[in-house]
Enzyme design. Structure first.
Site, PDB file in Angstrom:
ATOM      1  N   GLY A 221      -2.637  -0.787   5.022  1.00 31.86           N
ATOM      2  CA  GLY A 221      -1.891  -1.970   4.632  1.00 31.86           C
ATOM      3  C   GLY A 221      -2.534  -2.653   3.441  1.00 31.86           C
ATOM      4  N   GLU A 244      -7.396   1.810   4.953  1.00 31.40           N
ATOM      5  CA  GLU A 244      -6.768   2.376   3.753  1.00 31.40           C
ATOM      6  C   GLU A 244      -5.900   1.279   3.172  1.00 31.40           C
ATOM      7  OE1 GLU A 244      -4.590   3.568   0.901  1.00 31.40           O
ATOM      8  OE2 GLU A 244      -3.306   3.812   2.654  1.00 31.40           O
ATOM      9  N   CYS A 278       0.962   2.694  -2.379  1.00 27.35           N
ATOM     10  CA  CYS A 278      -0.344   2.124  -2.716  1.00 27.35           C
ATOM     11  C   CYS A 278      -0.973   2.835  -3.903  1.00 27.35           C
ATOM     12  CB  CYS A 278      -1.273   2.162  -1.507  1.00 27.35           C
ATOM     13  SG  CYS A 278      -1.454   3.784  -0.755  1.00 27.35           S
TER      14      CYS A 278
END
Length: 487
Positions: A221, A244, A278
């Site tokens: 997140g 992560e 991400c």
């Protein structure tokens, strides 16, 4: 609605009612009661009871269930992809690739367990040295909304293979995908209590993260939330914490012969998944001069023609909506802040409807900004930074506390060799988009982008701890006694 899965059964939650909506249409997708603190207590207790039998089960038997899960994913690919598309807004073509990745990661995770953990034996002078790996116990898995099926399973699958039991808290923005995924786990034959689902918003997550009976917490997140978790578990070395998180990722464009290829990879890097990966490029570094001008002109031309539409539109769009109307408005606000700091708009972002999550791909030239904020804007907002030479480009690319992904588009291999030696990131690509990653390679970054390497090959490392033994099948006196001992 019975939206919690505890001890092998669907149960009613006792927490507040919340709902998810399709960000491209506003239609309701899921509604139910979240888990209260007591519900979380029951879920953790269920996982604790199930741990002894699950961890004692033969590895092949655990893997057989996990493989059955992968087979069911293939069988139910369209139904799960449709749920992902409805709840996240991503186009069906992309949702289908997510389900395919979920299934493919199973074999990778099994191979990783054998190669990176498993058991090793080495003979010694008076016995054998044995390295085994043991599961931690009960682990909490927190999942994100951008890949609500694939990314949580990057933690769940290796955790189960290693013999852990799991309490899963999905994003409150994608509860329907979580329910559908857990149903597949149930149908694959996972024993009661091995995987428990607690739906809910912030209070549910706080109750799970604060529970004193979890042995590990695996999180994917935002960096802000991950940093809070890291601070929370300070002074608790007994908790395995795998994070992560995000990145302020750079893509460096050098002078190349094929401008269209460079533009394609820049478009993919910045705007794939509506910028909600991400590993998406947030900063695109472009050389000053004629080539850089031509690249930017072509980049803006292609970006201006990117379509954004509902998940099941025909023909399929490149981009869907971002996860919510609120997320869209935050992106527009972030753009306004950059413009106030001196950025020049090349393509300005606009929210199509204040009640929906549609925004267009946008490009800002932030070169004039004297103090560029080191922030991750999770959407299709590309920031252009002009540079003078390779040293300048690398210095600017490394000017971030994050370190998830980075990329270089260049024809000259010597430029690549310099770049890969000096860039600071966990994923570094050459002539590929920044968001391209191999399932069989580590996934993760340095700095504020997190620790460990979830979702793929190296996830096995944090799902079990090594246990070293020196063993002899026969108890006997040594041939030589230590000085000072007399028998």
């Amino acid at each position: 609605m019975t939206e919690l899965f505890i001890d092998g059964a669907w149960r009613d939650g006792a927490g507040p009612v919340f709902a998810s909506r399709n960000p491209g249409t506003g239609e309701p997708v899921w509604e139910g009661a979240g888990a209260s603190a007591d519900d979380v207590e029951r879920a953790v207790a269920s996982a604790r009871r199930a741990f002894a039998a699950w961890s004692a089960l033969d590895l092949d038997a655990r893997c057989a269930i996990v493989k059955r899960f992968a087979a069911l994913l293939v069988e139910r690919k369209e139904a799960l992809a449709t749920m992902i598309g409805r709840e996240t807004g991503k186009p069906l073509w992309e949702a289908r690739t997510e389900v395919a990745s979920m299934a493919a990661k199973v074999d990778v995770s099994i191979a990783a367990y054998h190669e990176r953990t498993g058991e090793r034996r080495s003979p010694t002078a008076d016995g054998v040295a044995v390295l085994r790996h043991r599961p931690h116990g009960v682990v909490a898995v927190f999942g994100p909304y951008n890949f609500p099926g694939h990314l949580p399973n990057g933690h769940i699958v290796p955790a189960l293979i290693a013999g852990n039991t799991v309490v899963f808290k999905p994003s409150e923005l994608a509860p329907g995908v979580a329910r559908a995924t857990v149903e597949i786990w149930r149908d694959a034959g996972l024993p009661a209590g091995v995987l428990n689902l607690v739906q809910g918003e912030k209070d549910t997550g706080v109750a799970l993260a604060n529970h004193r009976q979890i042995d590990g917490l695996f999180f994917t997140g935002s960096s802000d939330t991950g940093t809070l978790l890291h601070r929370q578990f300070g002074g608790r070395p007994e908790i395995v914490l795998a994070l992560e998180m995000g990145g302020n990722n750079p893509l460096v464009v050098a002078d190349v012969e094929d401008i269209d290829a460079a533009v394609h990879h820049a478009i993919q890097s910045a705007f794939l998944s509506a910028g909600q990966r991400c590993t998406c490029a947030r900063r695109i570094l472009v050389p000053r001069g004629a080539f850089g001008d031509r690249f930017l002109e072509r980049f803006a031309d292609v970006a201006s023609r990117i379509t954004a539409d509902v998940y099941d539109a025909d023909p399929q769009p490149f981009m869907g909506a971002v996860i919510s109307a609120r997320a869209a408005s935050r992106l527009v606000a972030a753009q306004a802040k950059l413009l106030e700091l001196g950025a020049a708009p090349i393509i300005e972002m606009r929210q199509r409807d204040p009640a929906l999550g549609f925004v267009n791909a946008s490009i800002l030239d932030v070169t004039p900004v004297r103090e560029l904020p080191d922030e991750e804007h999770f959407g299709p907002l590309a920031q252009i930074v002009r540079y003078t030479d390779l040293d300048d480009a690398i210095a600017r690319a490394n000017d971030t506390a994050f370190g998830l992904s980075a990329g270089l588009l260049a024809d000259d291999e010597t430029v690549w060799n310099t770049f890969r030696r000096t860039i600071r990131a966990g994923i570094v690509n050459w002539n590929r988009p920044t968001n391209g990653a191999s399932s069989a390679a580590p996934f993760g970054g340095a700095g504020r982008s997190g620790n460990h390497r979830p979702s793929a090959y190296y996830a096995a490392d944090y799902c079990a701890y090594p246990m070293a033994s020196v063993e002899s099948a026969q108890l006997q006196m040594p041939a030589n006694l230590s000085p000072g001992l007399h028998f």
